[in-house]
Design an enzyme around this catalytic site. Structure first.
Site, PDB file in Angstrom:
ATOM      1  N   TYR A  85       0.871  -1.174   0.000  1.00  0.00           N
ATOM      2  CA  TYR A  85       0.000   0.000   0.000  1.00  0.00           C
ATOM      3  C   TYR A  85       0.907   1.223   0.000  1.00  0.00           C
ATOM      4  O   TYR A  85       1.557   1.540   0.993  1.00  0.00           O
ATOM      5  CB  TYR A  85      -0.911   0.037   1.224  1.00  0.00           C
ATOM      6  CG  TYR A  85      -1.895  -1.108   1.326  1.00  0.00           C
ATOM      7  CD1 TYR A  85      -2.267  -1.860   0.210  1.00  0.00           C
ATOM      8  CD2 TYR A  85      -2.473  -1.436   2.547  1.00  0.00           C
ATOM      9  CE1 TYR A  85      -3.176  -2.906   0.322  1.00  0.00           C
ATOM     10  CE2 TYR A  85      -3.396  -2.472   2.660  1.00  0.00           C
ATOM     11  CZ  TYR A  85      -3.730  -3.198   1.541  1.00  0.00           C
ATOM     12  OH  TYR A  85      -4.639  -4.229   1.659  1.00  0.00           O
ATOM     13  N   LEU A 243     -21.248   0.403  -0.788  1.00  0.00           N
ATOM     14  CA  LEU A 243     -22.524  -0.304  -0.768  1.00  0.00           C
ATOM     15  C   LEU A 243     -23.678   0.675  -0.945  1.00  0.00           C
ATOM     16  O   LEU A 243     -23.711   1.721  -0.304  1.00  0.00           O
ATOM     17  CB  LEU A 243     -22.699  -1.014   0.570  1.00  0.00           C
ATOM     18  CG  LEU A 243     -21.817  -2.238   0.833  1.00  0.00           C
ATOM     19  CD1 LEU A 243     -21.961  -2.672   2.285  1.00  0.00           C
ATOM     20  CD2 LEU A 243     -22.173  -3.355  -0.127  1.00  0.00           C
TER      21      LEU A 243
HETATM   22  N1  LIG Z   1      -6.587  -8.626   1.179  1.00  0.00           N
HETATM   23  C1  LIG Z   1      -6.927  -7.825   0.211  1.00  0.00           C
HETATM   24  O1  LIG Z   1      -6.794  -8.153  -0.948  1.00  0.00           O
HETATM   25  C2  LIG Z   1      -7.501  -6.486   0.520  1.00  0.00           C
HETATM   26  C3  LIG Z   1      -8.109  -5.750  -0.496  1.00  0.00           C
HETATM   27  C4  LIG Z   1      -8.658  -4.531  -0.164  1.00  0.00           C
HETATM   28  C5  LIG Z   1      -8.590  -4.063   1.130  1.00  0.00           C
HETATM   29  N2  LIG Z   1      -7.988  -4.798   2.095  1.00  0.00           N
HETATM   30  C6  LIG Z   1      -7.953  -4.355   3.500  1.00  0.00           C
HETATM   31  O2  LIG Z   1      -9.285  -4.171   3.916  1.00  0.00           O
HETATM   32  C7  LIG Z   1      -9.456  -2.870   4.473  1.00  0.00           C
HETATM   33  C8  LIG Z   1     -10.864  -2.386   4.191  1.00  0.00           C
HETATM   34  O3  LIG Z   1     -11.079  -2.294   2.804  1.00  0.00           O
HETATM   35  P1  LIG Z   1     -11.202  -0.918   2.029  1.00  0.00           P
HETATM   36  O4  LIG Z   1     -10.661   0.186   2.851  1.00  0.00           O
HETATM   37  O5  LIG Z   1     -10.634  -1.108   0.688  1.00  0.00           O
HETATM   38  O6  LIG Z   1     -12.757  -0.820   1.809  1.00  0.00           O
HETATM   39  P2  LIG Z   1     -13.997  -0.484   2.769  1.00  0.00           P
HETATM   40  O7  LIG Z   1     -13.582  -0.510   4.185  1.00  0.00           O
HETATM   41  O8  LIG Z   1     -15.097  -1.345   2.313  1.00  0.00           O
HETATM   42  O9  LIG Z   1     -14.374   0.987   2.316  1.00  0.00           O
HETATM   43  C9  LIG Z   1     -13.478   2.050   2.375  1.00  0.00           C
HETATM   44  C10 LIG Z   1     -14.129   3.207   1.649  1.00  0.00           C
HETATM   45  O10 LIG Z   1     -15.302   3.608   2.339  1.00  0.00           O
HETATM   46  C11 LIG Z   1     -15.174   4.943   2.793  1.00  0.00           C
HETATM   47  N3  LIG Z   1     -15.721   4.973   4.152  1.00  0.00           N
HETATM   48  C12 LIG Z   1     -15.205   4.418   5.273  1.00  0.00           C
HETATM   49  N4  LIG Z   1     -16.005   4.626   6.316  1.00  0.00           N
HETATM   50  C13 LIG Z   1     -17.072   5.313   5.855  1.00  0.00           C
HETATM   51  C14 LIG Z   1     -18.226   5.833   6.448  1.00  0.00           C
HETATM   52  N5  LIG Z   1     -18.468   5.661   7.750  1.00  0.00           N
HETATM   53  N6  LIG Z   1     -19.120   6.510   5.669  1.00  0.00           N
HETATM   54  C15 LIG Z   1     -18.876   6.685   4.366  1.00  0.00           C
HETATM   55  N7  LIG Z   1     -17.796   6.223   3.736  1.00  0.00           N
HETATM   56  C16 LIG Z   1     -16.880   5.541   4.467  1.00  0.00           C
HETATM   57  C17 LIG Z   1     -13.723   5.278   2.728  1.00  0.00           C
HETATM   58  O11 LIG Z   1     -13.527   6.638   2.411  1.00  0.00           O
HETATM   59  P3  LIG Z   1     -12.957   7.688   3.507  1.00  0.00           P
HETATM   60  O12 LIG Z   1     -11.476   7.509   3.529  1.00  0.00           O
HETATM   61  O13 LIG Z   1     -13.401   9.006   2.948  1.00  0.00           O
HETATM   62  O14 LIG Z   1     -13.623   7.365   4.799  1.00  0.00           O
HETATM   63  C18 LIG Z   1     -13.245   4.400   1.556  1.00  0.00           C
HETATM   64  O15 LIG Z   1     -13.498   5.050   0.337  1.00  0.00           O
HETATM   65  C19 LIG Z   1      -8.358  -2.041   3.802  1.00  0.00           C
HETATM   66  O16 LIG Z   1      -8.066  -0.889   4.543  1.00  0.00           O
HETATM   67  C20 LIG Z   1      -7.230  -3.027   3.715  1.00  0.00           C
HETATM   68  O17 LIG Z   1      -6.526  -3.038   4.956  1.00  0.00           O
HETATM   69  C21 LIG Z   1      -7.451  -6.014   1.816  1.00  0.00           C
END
Ligand SMILES: NC(=O)c1ccc[n+]([C@@H]2O[C@H](COP(=O)([O-])OP(=O)(O)OC[C@H]3O[C@@H](n4cnc5c(N)ncnc54)[C@H](OP(=O)(O)O)[C@@H]3O)[C@@H](O)[C@H]2O)c1
Length: 315
Positions: A85, A243
């Protein structure tokens, strides 16, 4: 989301980040199998701390440090990261924000990918690349050993693809024997790959794409729950495609919560082995997400929310 909407989360829980605000407020505790690592079920995913496209530094480096410190001050003790990342950026932010790390903090990182200058995501799965990846994580996080390392199969992007992972898991098991890794997990894997890895080493967690609308792993979650293995959904809020569902919005409106809070609360109710790592670069969103662990969902509401996944089945 505008500020007024974000602030509506305060209806669920009074504001303020109380130091070690307690297990009940963060979904209760979970111990990774065969380990002494116990975490709150509500954790934090660090991917959003890097710049746009998970590349380069964030626009607001001080804000990124503040989000991480707020999470830990609120009692979060499970942080998901990766040295790819940024690359390196999120690990360096974690180190800047938290090092020396507080006792009990579990940092879970992942290997198996690399980011060339064209910003694409490529596999990095040779023994040398996996070993180098461990040392990159150790250096950038400022650690002597890594708590948990997920072998992230690049597969078909954000979905798994069948194929042997024995060679890579064997390399990780060797690194574990050397003491550089304490525990091993898997990411973006099928049930067959989990079983293959378990024949080589103990697997303490699986991190796959799963949320209210994307439920391909239902059977795998139940199977891992029977074994006491953590299931850690990535994209719990939909990731790059947030979502959206009229059912979700209507339930949220009724409960005085936001749709994202309901989506996280549903995951906590889905199975006791689910650990959450919602990602955010915003303190307001962090606060909203943590408060979702206190949102009760009745059996009727859970059934209504289950309908979202059923409607999406097969997509
Ligand atoms: N193993 C893998 O392949 C893999 C792949 C992807 C991710 N990950 C891990 O999983 C974690 C979570 O996934 P993710 O961050 O990609 O996706 P997520 O948690 O599903 O969504 C993050 C997105 O939602 C927004 N968000 C967060 N809280 C919110 C809220 N309360 N209201 C409105 N929008 C909100 C964030 O923007 P803001 O920054 O503006 O809040 C960001 O754009 C990552 O941080 C990473 O550590 C792992």
């Amino acid at each position: 989301m505008n500020k007024d909407t974000r602030d509506s989360s305060a209806r669920l829980k009074p504001g303020g980040f109380l130091a070690n605000s307690g297990e009940a407020t963060l979904g209760g505790r979970f111990t990774f199998p065969g380990t002494s690592l116990t975490v709150q079920r509500m954790g934090y995913g660090a991917m959003q701390l890097a710049g746009p496209g998970v590349w380069g530094p964030p626009k607001d480096p001080d804000g990124a440090v503040a989000v991480v410190r707020q999470a830990v001050a609120a009692g979060v003790n499970h942080i998901d990261t990766s040295d790819f990342y940024g690359p390196h950026v999120t690990n360096q932010i974690l180190r800047q924000a938290l090092h020396p790390y507080p006792a009990g903090l579990v940092i879970v990182t992942k290997l198996g990918g690399r980011r060339p200058p064209d910003k694409s995501w490529q596999p990095a799965i040779s023994p040398q690349e996996l070993t180098d990846g461990v040392h990159d994580n150790l250096r950038n996080l400022g650690l002597d050993a890594l708590d948990v390392v997920n072998y992230r199969v690049m597969g078909a992007g954000h979905g798994p693809e069948e194929g042997s992972i024995a060679a890579q898991v064997t390399v990780l098991a060797d690194l574990k024997r050397q003491g550089l890794i304490h525990h091993i997990g898997l990411s973006n894997v099928t049930a067959t790959q989990v079983a293959e890895a378990q024949a080589i080493t103990e697997v303490v967690c699986v991190q796959n794409h799963y949320n209210l609308a994307h439920r391909h792993d239902d059977a795998l979650i139940d199977d891992l729950a029977r074994q006491g293995i953590a299931y850690v959904p990535f994209f719990p809020l939909g990731g790059f495609s947030p979502l959206q569902s009229s059912t979700l919005s209507s339930v949220a409106g009724r409960l005085g919560a936001t749709p994202m809070q309901v989506a996280l609360a549903w995951l906590l109710h889905r199975s006791p082995n689910i650990l959450l790592i919602p990602g955010t670069s915003s303190v307001a969103h962090l606060r909203e997400n943590l408060a979702s662990a206190q949102l009760p969902l009745s059996p009727e509401t859970l059934a209504e929310l289950d309908g979202i996944g059923t409607a999406n089945h097969g997509l």
